[in-house]
Design a protein around this motif. Sequence first.
Motif: not given
Length: 303
Positions: A140-163
């Motif tokens: 789906g299309v997830a809103d992740v705007t709340d995870l940054v502080a402002n327009e100058n901020d950066s964001l990292f997305i991670a996939f964590k696998y556990s087997g």
Amino acid sequence: MKKSLIILLSFFAAACSKKLETDTPSFDVSLDPARMVSDTFTYRLGDTTRFRFSGTIGNIAFYSGEAGKRYDSRTSTYKLGQLTLSFSSKAESGTQVNTLQVLATNKLAGLDSVSVMNAEWTDISTRGALATSATVVPFGVADVTDLVANENDSLFIAFKYSGVTGSQQRTWTITEFTVNNVLSEKTVPLSALSTDVAYWTRYGNVWSPANGRWTISASDLKITGGNSSASTNTSWIITKPLYAGRVPPDVSAGIKSVNEPDKAGYAYAYPAAGVYRATFVAFNHTLDEEKQIVREFIIKVTP
């Protein structure tokens, strides 16, 4: 002899220090006056807008006024709209559950394994849907705007696998991954699989067997789970830093270069109805100087 040498050196110094100047372009643009209503030139969708040129110019650039092609947005800016994350997933083999997490952070102390694994990650797995079988499921299309502080901020997305050892481990495939900054006037892509193949980074504490780690291609991210005797495996893959509000400059179309003969005009067909500010920039330049003239028109395209 000495006096002559001084005069000669002075001549060369003056020649080398002389500024390479250029002339202001002589340039005008006109449209069919029958198309003008008030201060706007009006066309129907499918019509061709024909601009007529006069004058002698070295270079001409054209901004149509469409999204991504606006003269007023010709320099980089920072503007935060809605940050969206989307991808699709499928989970093959085995029955282990909760083997994939989708995480995000704007705070990484470093890009080493310790810093990544100990960072303040937000689990966003429940902001969309994850696959439970080999059937591909859109997150789906997830809103992740709340995870940054402002327009100058950066964001990292991670996939964590556990087997875990003891049963057949899951194999996960991630496709159609995109992160966008959605503005009212346009969408700015921040990340996509097809463009960021070289920028994903893998981390983990156990990679046994060797394919128990994420693989990256222009079409997918994939991690292959081991059999029931395979070691417990925790494996991460994260994006490059995504600069949330960075908006790259709009681009122009090159109409004429200094090496080409003067042009009588330019024809352009707008692909959609709307109101556009069409802008021509005519300029002459040297290594030391540039002089330009800007000509603008309001174009209205009706359905």
